[in-house]
Write a protein that holds these residues in place. Structure first.
Motif, PDB file in Angstrom:
ATOM      1  N   ASN A   1      55.934 120.220 -70.804  1.00 44.86           N
ATOM      2  CA  ASN A   1      55.057 118.947 -70.378  1.00 44.86           C
ATOM      3  C   ASN A   1      53.679 118.974 -69.821  1.00 44.86           C
ATOM      4  O   ASN A   1      53.293 118.555 -68.902  1.00 44.86           O
ATOM      5  N   ALA A   2      53.011 119.887 -70.806  1.00 37.82           N
ATOM      6  CA  ALA A   2      51.802 120.260 -70.388  1.00 37.82           C
ATOM      7  C   ALA A   2      50.711 119.637 -71.127  1.00 37.82           C
ATOM      8  O   ALA A   2      50.780 119.257 -72.237  1.00 37.82           O
ATOM      9  N   SER A   3      49.673 119.396 -70.537  1.00 40.10           N
ATOM     10  CA  SER A   3      48.428 118.537 -70.793  1.00 40.10           C
ATOM     11  C   SER A   3      47.536 119.537 -71.722  1.00 40.10           C
ATOM     12  O   SER A   3      47.891 120.738 -71.690  1.00 40.10           O
ATOM     13  N   LEU A   4      46.670 119.184 -72.484  1.00 43.12           N
ATOM     14  CA  LEU A   4      45.656 119.850 -73.265  1.00 43.12           C
ATOM     15  C   LEU A   4      44.835 120.892 -72.447  1.00 43.12           C
ATOM     16  O   LEU A   4      44.619 121.952 -72.911  1.00 43.12           O
ATOM     17  N   GLY A   5      44.352 120.509 -71.304  1.00 39.09           N
ATOM     18  CA  GLY A   5      43.451 121.181 -70.615  1.00 39.09           C
ATOM     19  C   GLY A   5      44.166 122.598 -69.921  1.00 39.09           C
ATOM     20  O   GLY A   5      43.738 123.673 -70.041  1.00 39.09           O
ATOM     21  N   TYR A   6      45.484 122.399 -69.508  1.00 38.67           N
ATOM     22  CA  TYR A   6      46.297 123.436 -69.003  1.00 38.67           C
ATOM     23  C   TYR A   6      46.519 124.082 -70.269  1.00 38.67           C
ATOM     24  O   TYR A   6      46.863 125.453 -70.297  1.00 38.67           O
TER      25      TYR A   6
ATOM     26  N   ILE B   1      46.158 128.981 -71.473  1.00 34.77           N
ATOM     27  CA  ILE B   1      47.251 129.933 -71.828  1.00 34.77           C
ATOM     28  C   ILE B   1      46.581 131.001 -72.797  1.00 34.77           C
ATOM     29  O   ILE B   1      46.714 132.029 -72.411  1.00 34.77           O
ATOM     30  N   PRO B   2      45.744 130.758 -73.694  1.00 34.62           N
ATOM     31  CA  PRO B   2      45.303 131.986 -74.521  1.00 34.62           C
ATOM     32  C   PRO B   2      43.804 132.417 -73.809  1.00 34.62           C
ATOM     33  O   PRO B   2      43.399 133.372 -73.921  1.00 34.62           O
TER      34      PRO B   2
ATOM     35  N   GLY C   1      53.975 149.049 -67.233  1.00 36.66           N
ATOM     36  CA  GLY C   1      54.903 148.040 -66.367  1.00 36.66           C
ATOM     37  C   GLY C   1      54.508 146.820 -65.915  1.00 36.66           C
ATOM     38  O   GLY C   1      55.074 146.043 -65.980  1.00 36.66           O
ATOM     39  N   VAL C   2      53.175 146.824 -65.502  1.00 36.73           N
ATOM     40  CA  VAL C   2      52.535 145.307 -65.373  1.00 36.73           C
ATOM     41  C   VAL C   2      52.876 144.539 -66.453  1.00 36.73           C
ATOM     42  O   VAL C   2      53.316 143.215 -66.362  1.00 36.73           O
ATOM     43  N   PHE C   3      52.274 144.924 -67.639  1.00 37.88           N
ATOM     44  CA  PHE C   3      52.493 144.198 -68.907  1.00 37.88           C
ATOM     45  C   PHE C   3      53.842 143.637 -69.127  1.00 37.88           C
ATOM     46  O   PHE C   3      54.091 142.483 -69.482  1.00 37.88           O
ATOM     47  N   THR C   4      54.826 144.605 -68.919  1.00 43.60           N
ATOM     48  CA  THR C   4      56.116 144.287 -69.498  1.00 43.60           C
ATOM     49  C   THR C   4      56.742 143.476 -68.481  1.00 43.60           C
ATOM     50  O   THR C   4      57.666 142.283 -68.811  1.00 43.60           O
ATOM     51  N   THR C   5      56.545 143.474 -66.936  1.00 40.14           N
ATOM     52  CA  THR C   5      56.990 142.714 -66.028  1.00 40.14           C
ATOM     53  C   THR C   5      56.552 141.349 -66.171  1.00 40.14           C
ATOM     54  O   THR C   5      57.214 140.218 -66.147  1.00 40.14           O
ATOM     55  N   ALA C   6      55.103 141.141 -66.536  1.00 38.15           N
ATOM     56  CA  ALA C   6      54.456 139.722 -66.814  1.00 38.15           C
ATOM     57  C   ALA C   6      55.190 139.033 -67.913  1.00 38.15           C
ATOM     58  O   ALA C   6      55.467 137.926 -67.819  1.00 38.15           O
ATOM     59  N   SER C   7      55.606 139.811 -68.879  1.00 41.53           N
ATOM     60  CA  SER C   7      56.179 139.219 -70.128  1.00 41.53           C
ATOM     61  C   SER C   7      57.503 138.502 -69.853  1.00 41.53           C
ATOM     62  O   SER C   7      57.730 137.460 -70.347  1.00 41.53           O
ATOM     63  N   LEU C   8      58.251 139.348 -68.912  1.00 49.14           N
ATOM     64  CA  LEU C   8      59.426 139.079 -68.799  1.00 49.14           C
ATOM     65  C   LEU C   8      59.325 137.439 -67.797  1.00 49.14           C
ATOM     66  O   LEU C   8      60.040 136.433 -68.022  1.00 49.14           O
ATOM     67  N   LEU C   9      58.504 137.647 -66.807  1.00 48.12           N
ATOM     68  CA  LEU C   9      58.292 136.268 -66.132  1.00 48.12           C
ATOM     69  C   LEU C   9      57.467 135.259 -66.657  1.00 48.12           C
ATOM     70  O   LEU C   9      57.996 134.088 -66.494  1.00 48.12           O
ATOM     71  N   ALA C  10      56.860 135.475 -67.842  1.00 49.49           N
ATOM     72  CA  ALA C  10      56.210 134.309 -68.594  1.00 49.49           C
ATOM     73  C   ALA C  10      57.239 134.020 -69.395  1.00 49.49           C
ATOM     74  O   ALA C  10      57.387 132.558 -69.552  1.00 49.49           O
ATOM     75  N   GLY C  11      58.374 134.656 -69.951  1.00 51.80           N
ATOM     76  CA  GLY C  11      59.441 133.864 -70.756  1.00 51.80           C
ATOM     77  C   GLY C  11      60.072 133.088 -69.898  1.00 51.80           C
ATOM     78  O   GLY C  11      61.047 132.401 -70.271  1.00 51.80           O
TER      79      GLY C  11
ATOM     80  N   LEU D   1      53.463 129.718 -66.092  1.00 56.23           N
ATOM     81  CA  LEU D   1      53.077 130.488 -67.224  1.00 56.23           C
ATOM     82  C   LEU D   1      51.690 131.009 -67.281  1.00 56.23           C
ATOM     83  O   LEU D   1      51.232 132.191 -67.640  1.00 56.23           O
ATOM     84  N   ILE D   2      50.506 130.092 -66.691  1.00 50.89           N
ATOM     85  CA  ILE D   2      49.253 130.329 -66.807  1.00 50.89           C
ATOM     86  C   ILE D   2      48.980 131.720 -65.569  1.00 50.89           C
ATOM     87  O   ILE D   2      48.467 132.671 -65.879  1.00 50.89           O
ATOM     88  N   LEU D   3      49.882 131.530 -64.651  1.00 47.54           N
ATOM     89  CA  LEU D   3      49.685 132.735 -63.587  1.00 47.54           C
ATOM     90  C   LEU D   3      50.244 134.008 -64.246  1.00 47.54           C
ATOM     91  O   LEU D   3      49.655 135.111 -63.938  1.00 47.54           O
TER      92      LEU D   3
END
Length: 494
Positions: free
Chosen positions: A61-66, A70-71, A103-113, A121-123
């Protein structure tokens, strides 16, 4: 086969440097594979997310601004930190820093998913960008250190091919995963890749690439450069983020002041983040990076305008347009390793300049494109751009890295990655602004609804944008030639 390679690896000295002549070829291949996976993952996640944005908006339920963040936030973090992490890798050890990035990238991918709202998700996209910046800044440096100058070009060509493959597969893989498994799968797919890469790197690269000289780290330079790059990219993202006048003025003041402070600080400290003399007294380094900037200023913006043209003007479906756009990166994937191998035998000034000539011709073809021509004609300039970019990139990167001593490979690799991301972001802003200037105010969003009436305005703007791009690319021919003979200058590098 794996056991055989491991036996060969075990027979090599684990405490030897990556550039040691005693390092066995199989181990160099392992370094190349691991580093190529690293440079593949970062670009993949910059392009895989775009196709999933509608599903993310509906789910969270995200607005266009948020949603735009993401990219955008990923690219901002990626561009602003690569130079810093490249220098940090030179100081602390490239393998160690690379492993932290994975390690950071893989952990962040798990948390983003697993994100439950758009802010989470933005964080975690910020965290992903940090990991991708570390991998991108160190991976090419690992390859440069692993291979001797006589074989480095071919290895860098394969490494460059991996980056193009990530950009190429992102939209296709993103659409496939989102449709079959939902948007969370585009992040979760990184986990097995990241875990395997981390295990391989930890086992096979242990004891390699460690620092040999204790150096200080320029915290002031790192901080001010990061602030400058972040503020500049935020300003360039104004059309998406919609800053008000006060916010834009504040960002502009911050951008100018941080750049001024950075330049002043780098001249005063004994061990600067970036030795500015690399740009003033090293012609191979400065000319190579300037040419790379002129190249990247015209890449992402060109693809964006061609995508809009294919769908809104020529009436192709998104999937059809995507397949057509794949033409350029597929050619680059084929040509880049060949060009890298050639750069081991032919001066990079020759190969890179030929590449810039060819891609300039491709941009001119797009500038003079006419609706009277066959719709399939668009393939010709895309093939031309792919050939030119493929011939340019690998030899140019090899030339830049060969122009600095090995203790600065991480810094040079980080600068190259920063220039790539910055150039693409600035190029999109420039070419998009040219088209917006030509079109009547407020009509771009109506282009798909009334393409016949507005097509003339849009095509006029696109032609002007591609003419401007061809001028920038044409300047790159001269800056590439201005680097001088690679072999004469490289021999003086200590």
């Amino acid at each position: 086969m794996i056991k055989f390679i491991i036996k060969l690896i075990d027979r090599t000295p684990l405490n030897a440097g990556l550039s040691s002549s005693l390092l066995a070829d199989p181990k160099r291949v392992v370094v190349l594979i691991i580093a190529s996976i690293g440079v593949f993952m970062g670009p993949l996640d910059s392009s895989i997310v775009n196709v999933a944005l509608p599903s993310i908006a509906e789910s969270l339920n995200a607005s266009l601004g948020y949603l735009i963040l993401i990219p955008t936030i990923y690219l901002i973090v990626l561009a602003s930190l690569q130079t810093t992490f490249g220098r940090l890798a030179d100081v602390k050890g490239r393998v160690r820093v690379f492993n932290i990035g994975v390690g950071v990238f893989t952990t962040a991918s798990l948390l983003a998913g697993l994100s439950q709202d758009i802010l989470q998700l933005i964080l975690f996209r910020v965290m992903q960008g940090v990991g991708a910046a570390i991998m991108g800044a160190t991976a090419t440096a690992l390859v440069a250190e692993a291979y001797p100058p006589s074989r480095r070009g071919a290895a860098i060509g394969i490494n460059t091919m991996a980056a193009y493959a990530g950009l190429t597969l992102g939209p296709v893989l993103g659409g496939f995963l989102t449709q079959l498994f939902g948007w969370r799968s585009i992040f979760l797919v990184n986990i097995p890749i990241g875990v395997v890469t981390l295990l391989l790197s930890t086992y096979w690269l242990r004891g390699l690439g460690v620092k040999t000289v204790r150096r200080g780290f320029d915290l002031v330079g790192s901080s001010t450069l990061t602030v400058f790059l972040v503020s500049l990219l935020l300003i360039l993202s104004q059309s998406d983020l919609q800053f008000n006048t006060i916010q834009l003025t504040t960002l502009s003041a911050l951008c100018i002041s941080s750049l001024s402070t950075f330049i002043y600080a780098e001249r005063k400290v004994s061990e600067p983040l970036i030795d500015l003399r690399l740009f003033t007294s090293n012609r191979l380094f400065s000319a190579g990076n300037i040419t790379a900037l002129l190249n990247y200023l015209t890449t992402a913006g060109s693809m964006l305008l061609i995508s809009i043209h294919l769908q809104f003007i020529l009436g192709y479906s998104p999937s059809e347009a995507g397949l057509i756009l794949l033409t350029q990166p597929l050619v680059m994937v084929i040509v880049a390793p060949i060009a890298g191998w050639l750069s081991d035998h032919i001066d990079a000034r020759v190969l890179s300049s030929i590449g810039m000539v060819i891609r300039t011709a491709g941009l001119l073809l797009l500038a003079f494109y006419s609706e009277a021509l066959s719709r399939s004609f668009i393939i010709i300039p895309l093939l031309t751009l792919g050939l030119g970019n493929g011939l340019f990139s690998s030899p140019n990167i090899n030339s830049i890295l060969s122009s600095v001593p090995k203790e600065k490979y991480g810094l040079a690799s980080g600068i190259i990655s920063t220039i790539r991301t910055m150039g693409q972001s600035i190029g999109i802003a420039i070419m998009g602004s040219i088209v917006s200037f030509v079109m009547p105010p407020g009509t771009f969003l109506k282009l798909s609804e009334d393409a016949v009436e507005l097509a003339a305005f849009f095509l006029s703007g696109v032609r002007m944008a591609f003419l401007a791009a061809s001028v920038l690319s044409g300047l790159g021919i001269f800056t590439s030639l201005a680097r001088g003979s690679e072999h004469k200058q490289s021999s003086s590098v200590s």
